[in-house]
Design an enzyme around this catalytic site. Structure first.
Site, PDB file in Angstrom:
ATOM      1  N   LYS A 121      86.007 -91.693 119.072  1.00 25.30           N
ATOM      2  CA  LYS A 121      85.284 -90.600 119.985  1.00 25.30           C
ATOM      3  C   LYS A 121      83.872 -90.281 119.522  1.00 25.30           C
ATOM      4  O   LYS A 121      83.108 -89.937 119.970  1.00 25.30           O
ATOM      5  CB  LYS A 121      86.233 -89.588 119.733  1.00 25.30           C
ATOM      6  CG  LYS A 121      85.859 -88.149 120.876  1.00 25.30           C
ATOM      7  CD  LYS A 121      86.917 -87.480 121.007  1.00 25.30           C
ATOM      8  CE  LYS A 121      86.519 -86.200 121.773  1.00 25.30           C
ATOM      9  NZ  LYS A 121      87.635 -85.154 121.693  1.00 25.30           N
ATOM     10  N   ASP A 181      88.003 -73.994 117.644  1.00 26.99           N
ATOM     11  CA  ASP A 181      88.741 -75.356 117.596  1.00 26.99           C
ATOM     12  C   ASP A 181      88.492 -76.188 116.275  1.00 26.99           C
ATOM     13  O   ASP A 181      87.200 -76.649 116.258  1.00 26.99           O
ATOM     14  CB  ASP A 181      88.306 -76.269 119.020  1.00 26.99           C
ATOM     15  CG  ASP A 181      89.044 -77.498 118.983  1.00 26.99           C
ATOM     16  OD1 ASP A 181      89.649 -77.886 117.998  1.00 26.99           O
ATOM     17  OD2 ASP A 181      88.896 -78.211 120.034  1.00 26.99           O
ATOM     18  N   ASP A 228      94.293 -85.183 126.883  1.00 25.42           N
ATOM     19  CA  ASP A 228      93.339 -84.620 125.719  1.00 25.42           C
ATOM     20  C   ASP A 228      93.017 -85.901 124.821  1.00 25.42           C
ATOM     21  O   ASP A 228      94.046 -86.591 124.172  1.00 25.42           O
ATOM     22  CB  ASP A 228      94.052 -83.835 124.786  1.00 25.42           C
ATOM     23  CG  ASP A 228      93.214 -83.419 123.417  1.00 25.42           C
ATOM     24  OD1 ASP A 228      92.261 -83.942 123.443  1.00 25.42           O
ATOM     25  OD2 ASP A 228      93.665 -82.650 122.587  1.00 25.42           O
ATOM     26  N   GLU A 288      87.002 -79.222 126.759  1.00 26.54           N
ATOM     27  CA  GLU A 288      88.137 -78.768 125.801  1.00 26.54           C
ATOM     28  C   GLU A 288      88.292 -77.200 126.016  1.00 26.54           C
ATOM     29  O   GLU A 288      89.477 -76.777 125.975  1.00 26.54           O
ATOM     30  CB  GLU A 288      88.054 -79.352 124.481  1.00 26.54           C
ATOM     31  CG  GLU A 288      88.347 -80.915 124.588  1.00 26.54           C
ATOM     32  CD  GLU A 288      87.730 -81.834 123.445  1.00 26.54           C
ATOM     33  OE1 GLU A 288      87.478 -81.085 122.256  1.00 26.54           O
ATOM     34  OE2 GLU A 288      87.628 -82.750 123.559  1.00 26.54           O
TER      35      GLU A 288
END
Ligand code: AMP
Length: 585
Positions: free
Chosen positions: A71, A170, A9, A148
């Site tokens: 990211k 999330d 992850d 994800e």
């Protein structure tokens, strides 16, 4: 076994690596036992590369030598400056991946060459390609890039015969995503996704920081926003307070020697309640729920089509999030898997499937039941003394410790009964009472004295309960052994009684009370006691004549209760209620 595939992850704030071996998923810790690697990269004083914790620690001091949240820039054609050198986002990500690879190799004792890496569902082709390149730069063959939410769903449910629709909510440090995922056999599909990649726990911290800045301005006429160092301390204090508020109803923020004003050191000491904090972030939570509805519409589904709700990301530990989702879906969101680790675990499940390992859902220790206490409150629009207040909710990973605040309901109240129940019913009396105690000697103060109740449940099912008067620290506690197993036994008992009662009805015996009559009787008794308590509190307000009537009626009710004469109790209650109604209006 050198062809093991690791699951990664690669997160905005944190990253993790996991493996599936012999049917078990393990999130791999580093030598210090840390399973979470902060996604920070830096160059140290001597030109050495820093990854994770050390890079995060130097971020506040040397931002020009540290990079975070790379990211957000994956797939962009830009260079970031790090201590005078230029790096592409792929290269920075590769440094993080290389560290994760090394952690896995150190743990396994052999080299690793292949990985499954997760990306947000909204990532474009360019962003996915950049992630693949980062893997290659790190010396990893990226055998698959998965979404994800797909990984989260896999961590919970690797295989299911029936088709399930799962909502994955999330909320991390800096991003929010919601996806509707369909899973059947081993086919997992993202039906719709929505989100905001500029919303997360960092914004929650910022609201607390604003609150502290304003408090200091008001109290000390001093603007701390000018000083980076003070703001760094305040930021840390805010984040830590936020985490505490996930388990406690209050937090005290103490920062000594924060600054000096005219030669005097100034300390910060301020209490923040969960309630105040929830008000601060309410707008953000609303926004996430709007996104949930947009995703549902995108998948052509409604709330009732959703079979499971999964929580992912550290910020979903904020209790109000589960509460709001429960209110919308009437389903308890799953928290069985650590929300920080569940995406990495799902990546490992996918990696194991590709490598041909047999996979079942990831198992963790959770509490199968909700535990809570009762308090005076509203139930079905009426005031009721036994409203159930859940404290530890079903599906929470063990061990767990949670605290809630309660308030005394009348002036001069010096005792409080704490009853502990297991179950899900909003009426505490329909749940199973597993323990009770009384805390005495509270301060003689007006109603609203704060009492906190803490429940600790460990892996062995031992439940430790304590109640504490917040102002004085006066406390009392009990330990309930075998809280989980005991419930199962009692549940069996209730089920048996229910079946027995059915049988009795079927053969027409009326010698014993049926279940519903028992409940009605309990209800009358409880309401009668509550009414008596209320009448006693109102005696002072009443005129001489009313007072005499009230005292007589209270006596009648007590008598009736003692003799089990419910008709007499009900008749007296009706008259007493009339007087109280008249007194109140
Ligand atoms: P993630 O990006 O998923 O690792 O999530 C990180 C975010 O979760 C950060 O904003 C943390 O402050 C937040 N977080 C971690 N633990 C808690 C907690 N117990 N309560 C509230 N937020 C938390």
């Amino acid at each position: 076994m050198s062809d093991i595939i690791i699951g990664i992850d690669l997160g905005t704030t944190n990253s993790e690596v996991a493996i599936l071996k012999d049917g078990r998923v393990t999130v791999i810790p580093d030598r210090e036992g840390r399973k979470i690697l902060p996604s920070f990269v830096g160059i140290g004083e001597h030109g050495d590369v820093l990854v994770g914790e050390p890079a995060r620690n130097q971020y506040i001091l040397y931002p020009e030598r540290t990079v975070k949240s790379i990211k957000r820039h994956m797939g962009e054609d830009l260079r970031v400056d790090l201590a005078g050198q230029q790096f592409s986002p792929q290269e920075i990500s590769a440094i993080i991946l290389k560290r994760l690879k090394a952690i896995a190799e150190d743990y396994l004792g052999h080299s690793v060459h292949k990985a499954v890496i997760t990306v947000p569902a909204y990532f474009s082709d360019a962003q996915r390609q950049a992630t693949r390149e980062a893997g290659e730069i790190a010396g990893l063959e990226v055998v698959r890039i998965i979404n994800e939410p797909t990984a989260a769903a896999l961590a919970y449910e690797a295989k299911t015969g029936t088709r399930k629709r799962i909502l994955v909510y999330d909320l991390g440090g800096g991003t929010f995503d919601v996806s509707v995922v369909s899973i059947e056999d081993d086919v997992v599909e993202v039906l719709a996704s929505h989100g905001n990649n500029r919303l997360g726990g960092d914004d929650f911290d910022a609201r607390i920081v604003d609150h502290l800045v304003e408090h200091i301005k008001r109290e000390h006429d001093f603007d701390i926003t000018e000083s980076r160092q003070i703001m760094a301390r305040i930021n840390r204090a805010a984040e830590s307070a936020k985490r505490i508020l996930s388990d406690q109803p209050f937090v005290r923020i103490d920062e000594e020697y924060l600054f000096e004003k005219e030669g005097t050191p100034i300390h910060l000491s301020l209490e923040l309640s969960r309630y105040e904090y929830e008000q601060m972030i309410a707008g953000y939570i609303d926004e996430t729920l709007e996104a949930v509805h947009i995703a549902l519409r995108g998948a052509n589904l409604t709330a009732s089509d959703i079979d499971e709700i999964l929580l992912v990301g550290g910020s979903t530990r904020t209790p109000v999030i589960s509460e709001r989702l429960f209110a919308e879906f009437r389903k308890e969101p799953h928290r069985n898997i650590d929300p920080d680790l569940c995406v990495a675990m799902g990546a490992a499940v996918q990696a194991g499937m590709i490598a041909g390992e047999s996979v079942s859902a990831v198992l963790v220790d959770i509490t199968p039941y909700t535990y809570g206490t009762s308090a005076l409150g509203e139930l079905n629009g009426e005031l009721y003394p036994y409203v159930y207040v859940p404290i530890i909710r079903k599906n929470t990973p063990l061990p767990v410790s949670k605290t809630e605040a309660f308030y005394t309901s009348f002036d001069g109240q010096q005792e409080v009964d704490v009853r502990i129940y297991q179950g899900e019913d909003p009426d505490a009396l329909n749940n199973i009472e597993i323990g009770e105690f009384r805390i005495k000697g509270l301060r003689n103060v007006p109603a609203g004295n704060t009492i906190t109740v803490t429940l600790d449940l460990d892996l062995n099912g031992i439940l430790h309960v304590s109640a504490r008067e917040k102002e004085t620290g006066l406390s009392k506690s009990i330990t309930i052994n075998n809280a989980i197993a005991r419930f199962q036994e009692e549940e069996m008992g209730v089920a048996k009684a229910r079946i027995d009662a059915l049988f009795e009805k079927a053969i027409g015996t009326v010698a014993t009370l049926g279940q519903s009559e028992v409940k009605e009787q309990q209800h009358t008794e409880v309401t009668a006691r509550a009414l008596v308590e209320k009448a006693e509190r109102m005696l002072e307000k009443a005129s001489e004549e009313d007072r005499e009537d009230m005292i007589d009626l209270i006596e009648e009710i007590r008598d009736g209760l003692a003799k089990g004469d419910l008709q007499a109790v009900e008749a007296a209650m009706e008259r007493l209620a009339d007087i109280l109604y008249y007194l109140e209006t």
